[in-house]
Design a protein around this motif. Structure first.
Motif, mmCIF file in Angstrom:
data_model
loop_
_atom_site.group_PDB
_atom_site.id
_atom_site.type_symbol
_atom_site.label_atom_id
_atom_site.label_comp_id
_atom_site.label_asym_id
_atom_site.label_seq_id
_atom_site.Cartn_x
_atom_site.Cartn_y
_atom_site.Cartn_z
ATOM 1 N N MET A 1 32.938 61.846 2.337
ATOM 2 C CA MET A 1 33.595 60.598 1.941
ATOM 3 C C MET A 1 34.279 59.934 3.138
ATOM 4 S SD MET A 1 35.084 61.718 -1.771
ATOM 5 C CE MET A 1 35.855 60.154 -2.099
ATOM 6 N N ARG A 2 34.904 60.750 3.980
ATOM 7 C CA ARG A 2 35.561 60.213 5.168
ATOM 8 C C ARG A 2 34.533 59.538 6.087
ATOM 9 N NH1 ARG A 2 39.266 63.975 6.019
ATOM 10 N NH2 ARG A 2 37.627 65.472 6.392
ATOM 11 N N GLU A 3 33.374 60.186 6.263
ATOM 12 C CA GLU A 3 32.316 59.621 7.103
ATOM 13 C C GLU A 3 31.777 58.323 6.497
ATOM 14 O OE1 GLU A 3 29.893 58.945 10.211
ATOM 15 O OE2 GLU A 3 31.453 60.469 10.096
ATOM 16 N N ARG A 4 31.588 58.319 5.201
ATOM 17 C CA ARG A 4 31.076 57.105 4.550
ATOM 18 C C ARG A 4 32.085 55.960 4.654
ATOM 19 N NH1 ARG A 4 28.207 56.448 -1.296
ATOM 20 N NH2 ARG A 4 27.732 54.263 -1.018
ATOM 21 N N LEU A 5 33.363 56.273 4.485
ATOM 22 C CA LEU A 5 34.399 55.258 4.627
ATOM 23 C C LEU A 5 34.410 54.706 6.051
ATOM 24 C CD1 LEU A 5 36.758 53.741 3.332
ATOM 25 C CD2 LEU A 5 38.223 55.643 3.999
ATOM 26 N N ARG A 6 34.253 55.573 7.031
ATOM 27 C CA ARG A 6 34.212 55.143 8.435
ATOM 28 C C ARG A 6 33.019 54.215 8.660
ATOM 29 N NH1 ARG A 6 33.720 59.940 10.969
ATOM 30 N NH2 ARG A 6 35.925 60.311 10.682
ATOM 31 N N GLN B 1 31.448 52.380 6.397
ATOM 32 C CA GLN B 1 31.687 51.121 5.706
ATOM 33 C C GLN B 1 32.682 50.256 6.474
ATOM 34 O OE1 GLN B 1 32.828 52.176 1.724
ATOM 35 N NE2 GLN B 1 30.701 52.400 1.049
ATOM 36 N N HIS B 2 33.687 50.881 7.034
ATOM 37 C CA HIS B 2 34.673 50.139 7.823
ATOM 38 C C HIS B 2 34.012 49.526 9.060
ATOM 39 C CE1 HIS B 2 38.574 49.057 9.418
ATOM 40 N NE2 HIS B 2 38.289 49.685 10.549
ATOM 41 N N GLN B 3 33.167 50.290 9.724
ATOM 42 C CA GLN B 3 32.461 49.772 10.893
ATOM 43 C C GLN B 3 31.514 48.640 10.501
ATOM 44 O OE1 GLN B 3 30.651 53.300 12.494
ATOM 45 N NE2 GLN B 3 32.501 53.910 13.618
ATOM 46 N N ALA B 4 30.815 48.771 9.378
ATOM 47 C CA ALA B 4 29.911 47.722 8.919
ATOM 48 C C ALA B 4 30.689 46.465 8.572
ATOM 49 C CB ALA B 4 29.116 48.206 7.711
ATOM 50 N N LEU B 5 31.858 46.608 7.978
ATOM 51 C CA LEU B 5 32.693 45.466 7.633
ATOM 52 C C LEU B 5 33.191 44.767 8.890
ATOM 53 C CD1 LEU B 5 34.089 43.859 5.371
ATOM 54 C CD2 LEU B 5 36.005 45.452 5.555
ATOM 55 N N GLN B 6 33.596 45.549 9.870
ATOM 56 C CA GLN B 6 34.056 44.958 11.119
ATOM 57 C C GLN B 6 32.922 44.236 11.836
ATOM 58 O OE1 GLN B 6 35.834 48.192 13.303
ATOM 59 N NE2 GLN B 6 37.903 47.588 12.672
ATOM 60 N N ALA B 7 31.721 44.787 11.769
ATOM 61 C CA ALA B 7 30.579 44.168 12.434
ATOM 62 C C ALA B 7 30.174 42.872 11.740
ATOM 63 C CB ALA B 7 29.398 45.133 12.456
ATOM 64 N N SER B 8 30.397 42.776 10.427
ATOM 65 C CA SER B 8 29.983 41.575 9.702
ATOM 66 C C SER B 8 31.028 40.467 9.756
ATOM 67 C CB SER B 8 29.679 41.915 8.239
ATOM 68 O OG SER B 8 30.875 42.288 7.558
ATOM 69 N N GLU B 9 32.265 40.776 10.104
ATOM 70 C CA GLU B 9 33.319 39.761 10.182
ATOM 71 C C GLU B 9 33.201 39.003 11.503
ATOM 72 O OE1 GLU B 9 37.037 41.804 9.848
ATOM 73 O OE2 GLU B 9 36.889 41.938 7.669
ATOM 74 N N PRO B 10 33.468 37.706 11.449
ATOM 75 C CA PRO B 10 33.477 36.958 12.715
ATOM 76 C C PRO B 10 34.631 37.444 13.592
ATOM 77 C CG PRO B 10 34.207 35.568 10.887
ATOM 78 C CD PRO B 10 33.771 36.876 10.306
ATOM 79 N N GLN B 11 34.339 37.578 14.850
ATOM 80 C CA GLN B 11 35.348 38.074 15.781
ATOM 81 C C GLN B 11 36.259 36.931 16.194
ATOM 82 O OE1 GLN B 11 35.690 41.290 16.572
ATOM 83 N NE2 GLN B 11 33.984 41.727 15.193
ATOM 84 N N SER B 12 37.529 37.128 15.990
ATOM 85 C CA SER B 12 38.509 36.150 16.449
ATOM 86 C C SER B 12 39.668 36.915 17.061
ATOM 87 C CB SER B 12 38.999 35.278 15.291
ATOM 88 O OG SER B 12 39.756 36.050 14.382
ATOM 89 N N ASP B 13 40.478 36.185 17.817
ATOM 90 C CA ASP B 13 41.597 36.838 18.486
ATOM 91 C C ASP B 13 42.718 37.167 17.515
ATOM 92 O OD1 ASP B 13 40.270 36.680 20.852
ATOM 93 O OD2 ASP B 13 41.257 34.846 21.512
#
Length: 82
Positions: free
Chosen positions: A52-57, A59-71
């Motif tokens: 579960m910890r690995e899956r959460l990690r 998902q968190h990485q996928a969410l960060q990759a899909s969000e537009p990067q802003s400062d």
């Protein structure tokens, strides 16, 4: 103390002690089995927790990759009443 007891009384005490010992051995076996079962269950839960910890990690990485990067992140914004 045992010098005063007859052979029949000694035999009775001996049987009583054997009975108590057998009962205690039974409970020790029962407790041992319970500990083994709990150990297996704990191992499964630790494995599940790791998955579960690995899956959460991931998902968190996928969410960060899909969000537009802003400062600036939304949680860094100061509310208008300040």
């Amino acid at each position: 103390m045992t010098d005063d007891l007859s052979p029949a009384e000694l035999a009775q005490r001996f049987e009583s002690l054997e009975s108590r010992l057998a009962h205690q051995e039974h409970w020790l076996d029962t407790l041992d089995q319970a500990v083994v079962q709990q150990e297996r269950r704990l191992e499964k839960l630790e494995q599940l927790s790791g998955m579960m910890r690995e899956r959460l990690r991931e998902q968190h990485q996928a969410l960060q990759a899909s969000e537009p990067q802003s400062d600036q992140r939304p949680e860094d914004d100061i509310p208008p009443h300040y």
